[in-house]
Design a protein around this motif. Structure first.
Motif, mmCIF file in Angstrom:
data_model
loop_
_atom_site.group_PDB
_atom_site.id
_atom_site.type_symbol
_atom_site.label_atom_id
_atom_site.label_comp_id
_atom_site.label_asym_id
_atom_site.label_seq_id
_atom_site.Cartn_x
_atom_site.Cartn_y
_atom_site.Cartn_z
ATOM 1 N N THR A 65 34.381 58.658 33.458
ATOM 2 C CA THR A 65 34.042 57.286 33.948
ATOM 3 C C THR A 65 34.907 56.492 32.997
ATOM 4 N N ASP A 66 34.984 56.723 31.856
ATOM 5 C CA ASP A 66 35.829 55.753 30.715
ATOM 6 C C ASP A 66 37.432 55.255 31.463
ATOM 7 N N LYS A 67 37.807 56.408 31.785
ATOM 8 C CA LYS A 67 39.279 56.526 32.352
ATOM 9 C C LYS A 67 39.081 55.545 33.721
ATOM 10 N N LEU A 68 38.343 55.730 34.570
ATOM 11 C CA LEU A 68 37.870 54.809 35.909
ATOM 12 C C LEU A 68 37.794 53.506 35.461
ATOM 13 N N ASN A 69 37.065 53.350 34.513
ATOM 14 C CA ASN A 69 36.613 51.985 34.149
ATOM 15 C C ASN A 69 38.089 51.145 33.589
ATOM 16 N N SER A 70 38.905 52.006 32.731
ATOM 17 C CA SER A 70 40.033 51.320 32.262
ATOM 18 C C SER A 70 41.234 51.184 33.438
ATOM 19 N N LEU A 71 40.989 52.005 34.392
ATOM 20 C CA LEU A 71 42.062 51.683 35.509
ATOM 21 C C LEU A 71 41.761 50.470 36.133
ATOM 22 N N LYS A 72 40.320 50.274 36.553
ATOM 23 C CA LYS A 72 39.883 49.194 37.178
ATOM 24 C C LYS A 72 40.258 47.876 36.377
ATOM 25 N N ASN A 73 39.813 47.649 35.060
ATOM 26 C CA ASN A 73 40.187 46.791 34.214
ATOM 27 C C ASN A 73 41.819 46.437 34.165
ATOM 28 N N THR A 74 42.555 47.369 34.043
ATOM 29 C CA THR A 74 43.972 47.280 34.100
ATOM 30 C C THR A 74 44.357 46.558 35.634
ATOM 31 N N ASP A 75 44.015 47.153 36.890
ATOM 32 C CA ASP A 75 44.208 46.481 38.114
ATOM 33 C C ASP A 75 43.814 44.954 37.979
ATOM 34 N N PHE A 76 42.503 44.711 37.449
ATOM 35 C CA PHE A 76 41.999 43.423 37.482
ATOM 36 C C PHE A 76 42.936 42.411 36.531
ATOM 37 N N ASN A 77 43.440 42.815 35.450
ATOM 38 C CA ASN A 77 44.310 42.015 34.758
ATOM 39 C C ASN A 77 45.673 41.964 35.288
ATOM 40 N N LYS A 78 46.065 42.876 36.145
ATOM 41 C CA LYS A 78 47.210 42.751 36.644
ATOM 42 C C LYS A 78 47.158 41.480 37.859
ATOM 43 N N GLN A 79 46.060 41.573 38.554
ATOM 44 C CA GLN A 79 45.985 40.642 39.694
ATOM 45 C C GLN A 79 45.704 39.121 38.940
ATOM 46 N N ARG A 80 45.084 39.094 37.781
ATOM 47 C CA ARG A 80 44.828 37.952 37.246
ATOM 48 C C ARG A 80 46.127 37.145 36.855
ATOM 49 N N ASP A 81 46.899 38.140 36.046
ATOM 50 C CA ASP A 81 48.321 37.691 35.528
ATOM 51 C C ASP A 81 49.091 37.258 37.074
ATOM 52 N N ASP A 82 49.028 38.227 37.967
ATOM 53 C CA ASP A 82 49.986 37.431 39.072
ATOM 54 C C ASP A 82 49.541 36.175 39.781
ATOM 55 N N PHE A 83 48.256 36.045 39.726
ATOM 56 C CA PHE A 83 47.536 34.670 39.927
ATOM 57 C C PHE A 83 48.063 33.489 39.307
ATOM 58 N N VAL A 84 47.898 33.923 37.780
ATOM 59 C CA VAL A 84 48.269 32.708 36.964
ATOM 60 C C VAL A 84 49.994 32.429 36.870
ATOM 61 N N ASP A 85 50.821 33.661 37.050
ATOM 62 C CA ASP A 85 52.188 33.335 37.085
ATOM 63 C C ASP A 85 52.704 32.812 38.410
ATOM 64 N N ALA A 86 51.789 32.745 39.508
ATOM 65 C CA ALA A 86 52.517 32.407 40.654
ATOM 66 C C ALA A 86 52.650 30.934 40.788
ATOM 67 N N PRO A 87 53.527 30.499 41.100
ATOM 68 C CA PRO A 87 53.924 29.068 41.297
ATOM 69 C C PRO A 87 52.911 28.291 42.243
ATOM 70 N N ALA A 88 52.448 27.103 42.096
ATOM 71 C CA ALA A 88 51.477 26.474 42.985
ATOM 72 C C ALA A 88 52.044 26.123 44.298
ATOM 73 N N ILE A 89 51.527 26.721 45.416
ATOM 74 C CA ILE A 89 52.353 26.492 46.627
ATOM 75 C C ILE A 89 51.648 25.279 47.355
ATOM 76 N N TYR A 90 50.340 25.207 47.221
ATOM 77 C CA TYR A 90 49.677 23.938 47.591
ATOM 78 C C TYR A 90 49.425 22.959 46.455
ATOM 79 N N THR A 91 49.619 21.788 46.786
ATOM 80 C CA THR A 91 49.399 20.901 46.075
ATOM 81 C C THR A 91 48.170 19.730 46.614
ATOM 82 N N ALA A 92 47.634 19.282 45.760
ATOM 83 C CA ALA A 92 46.417 18.328 46.356
ATOM 84 C C ALA A 92 46.961 16.875 46.514
ATOM 85 N N ASN A 93 46.783 16.400 47.660
ATOM 86 C CA ASN A 93 47.219 15.357 48.178
ATOM 87 C C ASN A 93 46.474 14.081 47.768
#
Length: 119
Positions: A91-119
């Motif tokens: 269970t601990d290994k599974l949770n750490s894998l889930k956290n790692t995946d979540f962290n990767k997705q968050r970093d990708d979202f933060v690092d991605a350039p803003a495609i849409y800008t508010a007008n």
């Protein structure tokens, strides 16, 4: 008359009768012809195999005899290593894998350039 001519005449006669003769008779003729064709096909296959493999007679005779099979020498099964992972560790290994995946997705979202800008 040779046999091919006689055979063709007989087949033509059966074809002609298939339109005029009663259905039961036509089915009987069809069954007779089908059986004859199967027998001829089997004979031709046998002749072909014999002509392609003239030494095949010995193999056919061996197949009819039952051969005694020698048993395999006894084999010891390999020991199965016991798993040291407890359910809690899994269970601990599974949770750490889930956290790692979540962290990767968050970093990708933060690092991605803003495609849409508010007008």
């Amino acid at each position: 008359m040779d046999y091919k001519t006689e055979m063709r005449k007989l087949i033509d006669k059966v074809k002609q009768q298939s339109f005029d003769a009663p259905l039961e008779s036509t089915l009987e003729d069809l069954t007779t012809l089908s059986t004859a064709v199967k027998d001829l096909s089997d004979r031709i296959n046998t002749r072909t195999k014999k002509s392609l493999n003239p030494n095949d007679k010995a193999k056919v005779n061996k197949k009819s005899k039952v051969k005694k099979v020698n048993p395999f020498p006894s084999v010891k099964p390999l020991p199965i290593p016991q798993s040291k992972n407890t359910p809690q560790q899994k269970t601990d290994k599974l949770n750490s894998l889930k956290n790692t995946d979540f962290n990767k997705q968050r970093d990708d979202f933060v690092d991605a350039p803003a495609i849409y800008t508010a007008n």
